[in-house]
Write a protein that holds these residues in place. Structure first.
Motif, PDB file in Angstrom:
ATOM      1  N   GLU A 136     -29.375  51.651 -55.563  1.00  0.00           N
ATOM      2  CA  GLU A 136     -28.588  52.793 -55.091  1.00  0.00           C
ATOM      3  C   GLU A 136     -27.256  52.878 -55.849  1.00  0.00           C
ATOM      4  O   GLU A 136     -26.836  53.965 -56.264  1.00  0.00           O
ATOM      5  CB  GLU A 136     -28.324  52.663 -53.590  1.00  0.00           C
ATOM      6  CG  GLU A 136     -29.577  52.672 -52.732  1.00  0.00           C
ATOM      7  CD  GLU A 136     -30.251  51.312 -52.614  1.00  0.00           C
ATOM      8  OE1 GLU A 136     -31.292  51.237 -51.938  1.00  0.00           O
ATOM      9  OE2 GLU A 136     -29.725  50.324 -53.195  1.00  0.00           O
TER      10      GLU A 136
ATOM     11  N   PRO B 117     -33.842  56.211 -55.491  1.00  0.00           N
ATOM     12  CA  PRO B 117     -32.502  56.647 -55.082  1.00  0.00           C
ATOM     13  C   PRO B 117     -31.922  57.725 -56.001  1.00  0.00           C
ATOM     14  O   PRO B 117     -31.203  58.618 -55.527  1.00  0.00           O
ATOM     15  CB  PRO B 117     -31.666  55.356 -55.158  1.00  0.00           C
ATOM     16  CG  PRO B 117     -32.658  54.252 -54.992  1.00  0.00           C
ATOM     17  CD  PRO B 117     -33.889  54.737 -55.703  1.00  0.00           C
TER      18      PRO B 117
ATOM     19  N   GLU C 201     -33.568  61.005 -55.108  1.00  0.00           N
ATOM     20  CA  GLU C 201     -33.014  61.486 -53.844  1.00  0.00           C
ATOM     21  C   GLU C 201     -31.656  62.146 -54.062  1.00  0.00           C
ATOM     22  O   GLU C 201     -31.369  63.217 -53.499  1.00  0.00           O
ATOM     23  CB  GLU C 201     -32.878  60.328 -52.861  1.00  0.00           C
ATOM     24  CG  GLU C 201     -32.319  60.735 -51.505  1.00  0.00           C
ATOM     25  CD  GLU C 201     -32.207  59.562 -50.538  1.00  0.00           C
ATOM     26  OE1 GLU C 201     -31.697  59.779 -49.421  1.00  0.00           O
ATOM     27  OE2 GLU C 201     -32.614  58.439 -50.912  1.00  0.00           O
TER      28      GLU C 201
ATOM     29  N   ALA D 119     -35.157  61.932 -48.944  1.00  0.00           N
ATOM     30  CA  ALA D 119     -35.577  60.553 -49.215  1.00  0.00           C
ATOM     31  C   ALA D 119     -37.088  60.482 -49.394  1.00  0.00           C
ATOM     32  O   ALA D 119     -37.581  59.799 -50.297  1.00  0.00           O
ATOM     33  CB  ALA D 119     -35.122  59.632 -48.088  1.00  0.00           C
TER      34      ALA D 119
END
Length: 259
Positions: A44, A72, A75, A109
């Protein structure tokens, strides 16, 4: 797909043993790093760092490979309303194009995963990309390991090299397209541990390497492949990847490795 010197496999095995300490297992392949590019602790943070790099280079058009550690990033692109392309797993269904406007609120997500991409993204033929899609500003991929001079190695199948070569062939990847590898720190080899002379003509070297703790700029300029190396491929491999087969026929079915 492409024969590799044994040294590459030796380095992979060494790095994978370190990666296991920080990796997140895959739901289908568990710890078999030869079957998938693993997610890891800190991905992340790496995604945020990568977005900063892209902002610094004014990147607007993206391709992100379907690696676990890039969930991530995908997303965040959805949350930023930035469309992007993604190759399907093994390129066996070509390329997907995701418009974040098609993702319902609260589903970013899930949409960023491979299953989510299959649900919300559109499959796009190579001919449509060639005709309608602007050139890519940035291509992001995971990897098994990366050397300080920009050699990025995946699982050993050569898929990212093929993705680059196909998109270069149709004009979506250009000399100005930024190529970035996102990996854990244990996957970026120290200078002393990086064997020399491993880069081959078909390798798509990267311009930057982004880890959870740093952004490494590859020094010097090494030309990326400008086309597809048909003699390195078998006809069966070509026929298993629809956009590759399209280009093979367009090029007059050049000689392959098994001809």
């Amino acid at each position: 797909m492409i024969d590799e010197p044994s040294i590459r496999n030796e380095v992979r095995e060494r790095v994978w043993s370190q990666l296991r300490e920080v990796a997140r297992p895959d739901s289908r392949f568990a710890w078999d790093f030869g079957e998938f590019i693993a997610d890891y602790v800190g991905s992340e943070t790496g995604a945020d760092r990568l977005l900063e790099l892209a902002d610094d280079h004014d990147c607007g058009t993206w391709l992100v490979t379907p690696d676990n550690n890039l969930d991530p990033l995908r997303e965040r692109l959805i949350e930023r309303s930035i469309p992007f392309l993604m190759p399907t797993y093994g390129i066996r269904r070509g390329f997907l194009s995701l418009d974040p406007a098609d993702v319902p609120d609260g589903q970013a997500a899930f949409a960023a995963t491979l299953d989510g991409m299959t649900r919300f993204a559109d499959r796009v033929p190579l001919e449509t990309l060639e005709a309608d899609h602007p050139s890519l500003d940035i291509m992001v991929t995971g990897g098994s390991f990366v050397t300080p001079d920009g050699l990025r190695m995946g699982k050993g199948h050569g898929f990212f090299d093929l993705e680059w070569a196909m998109l270069r062939r149709v004009g979506l990847a250009t000399a100005d397209t930024l190529v970035v590898a996102a990996v854990h720190d244990v996957q970026l080899l120290p200078e002393a541990d990086a064997p020399s002379g491993m880069v081959a003509d078909h390798d798509t070297v990267v311009d930057h390497v982004v880890t959870p703790t740093r952004t490494h700029r590859v020094e010097g300029e090494r030309q990326k492949p400008s086309g597809i190396r048909w003699p390195l491929l078998t006809e069966a491999e070509i026929r298993s990847i629809p956009p590759l087969e399209t280009l093979w026929h367009r090029d007059g079915r050049p000689t392959t490795d098994d001809a």
